[in-house]
Design a protein around this motif. Structure first.
Motif, short mmCIF file in Angstrom:
data_model
loop_
_atom_site.label_atom_id
_atom_site.label_comp_id
_atom_site.label_asym_id
_atom_site.label_seq_id
_atom_site.Cartn_x
_atom_site.Cartn_y
_atom_site.Cartn_z
N ILE A 103 0.83 -1.20 0.00
CA ILE A 103 0.00 0.00 0.00
C ILE A 103 0.87 1.25 0.00
N ARG A 104 1.93 1.26 0.78
CA ARG A 104 2.84 2.41 0.79
C ARG A 104 3.49 2.58 -0.58
N PHE A 105 3.82 1.47 -1.21
CA PHE A 105 4.42 1.54 -2.55
C PHE A 105 3.44 2.19 -3.53
N TYR A 106 2.16 1.81 -3.47
CA TYR A 106 1.17 2.39 -4.37
C TYR A 106 1.02 3.89 -4.13
N PHE A 107 1.04 4.30 -2.86
CA PHE A 107 0.95 5.73 -2.57
C PHE A 107 2.19 6.47 -3.07
N ASP A 108 3.36 5.87 -2.91
CA ASP A 108 4.58 6.51 -3.42
C ASP A 108 4.49 6.69 -4.94
N GLN A 109 3.92 5.69 -5.61
CA GLN A 109 3.75 5.79 -7.05
C GLN A 109 2.73 6.87 -7.41
N LEU A 110 1.70 7.03 -6.58
CA LEU A 110 0.74 8.11 -6.81
C LEU A 110 1.40 9.48 -6.66
N VAL A 111 2.26 9.61 -5.66
CA VAL A 111 3.00 10.86 -5.48
C VAL A 111 3.84 11.14 -6.72
N GLN A 112 4.53 10.11 -7.19
CA GLN A 112 5.38 10.27 -8.37
C GLN A 112 4.56 10.66 -9.59
N ALA A 113 3.41 10.00 -9.75
CA ALA A 113 2.55 10.32 -10.90
C ALA A 113 2.03 11.74 -10.82
#
Length: 255
Positions: A103-113
């Protein structure tokens, strides 16, 4: 309505948005209190929170620093399947270990996007939100599993202590408990095995042995009455059961 989403780390004095016409997903990584419409709820561990439009919620951290993520977006950022999965009321989950890492990885990817200039960043965000919803489905299954285990244990304990030798236990077999809980016995067996490492029959037998020992030590009931109170039609069946688990007969323990 234009598509909009944000996924950023909490910052000091930077409150998460409270617009009620947006979908929101929060991942809180610190202790604090969630202020919900029906009152406050303490957060003592990482919490994943889904807020549909119109849901009111705020978070008061235990300290000055905020640690976590929030994501706010319109319905256009979800495909039909994801939109159907999104909870219609405020839902709180407590992911652990590997689930929390994903879940943290998905949020980090959302930040990057969000900070990217890529023309496909909204497509990427849509897929990531879909992955978050998939994690939610897994957590819902886990929650249902934990609830069934708790209901089984509560039902098991509700039969004890035995106080009347003339009123034998009604629930003695896995099928008895499954029927009372309204589930198939195979499902109950699978859940108990998964969550405790023991079979349903083992859990029932261990609790019955514990009660047997207590009655033998602290009551003056005859062994036959103890056997009957625990659901054994014949005393010799109880003796065999007790010896199998304790290595001695009821009479030997009482001496």
């Amino acid at each position: 309505m234009a598509t909009s989403f944000k996924a950023v780390h909490y910052q000091v004095n930077n409150e998460a948005p409270v617009r009620r016409d947006f979908y929101r997903i929060w991942l809180i990584l610190q202790k604090g209190v969630l202020q919900l419409e029906n009152g406050g709820k303490k957060v003592q561990q990482p919490a994943l929170i889904y807020l549909p439009p119109l849901a009111a919620c705020s978070f008061v951290p235990a300290g000055r620093q905020r640690n976590g993520y929030w994501c706010i977006f319109t319905k256009e950022l979800m495909d039909d399947h994801t939109r159907r999965l999104f909870p219609t009321t405020t839902q709180i989950f407590y992911p652990e270990d590997q689930a929390l890492k994903r879940i943290r990885f998905y949020f980090d990817q959302l930040v990057q996007a969000y900070h990217s200039d890529d023309m496909h960043r909204f497509d990427s965000a849509c897929k990531l939100i879909g992955l978050l919803m998939h994690e939610t489905s897994l957590l819902q299954v886990q929650n249902a599993t934990d609830r069934l285990k708790s209901r089984f244990i509560n039902l098991l304990e509700k039969q004890y202590p035995v106080v009347d030798p003339g009123m034998p236990l009604k629930l003695r077999k896995p099928a008895d408990f499954a029927a009372e809980l309204g589930v198939h016995v195979n499902h109950l067996n699978a859940v108990i095995q998964q969550t405790t490492g023991k079979t349903t029959g083992q859990m029932i037998a261990e609790r019955m042995v514990s009660e047997s020992v207590a009655l033998l030590r602290y009551s003056d009931w005859p062994v036959g009455d103890i056997a009957y109170s625990l659901g054994f039609e014949y005393a010799n069946h109880f003796t065999a059961f007790f010896k199998k688990h304790m290595g001695e007969t009821p009479g030997a323990m009482r001496k």
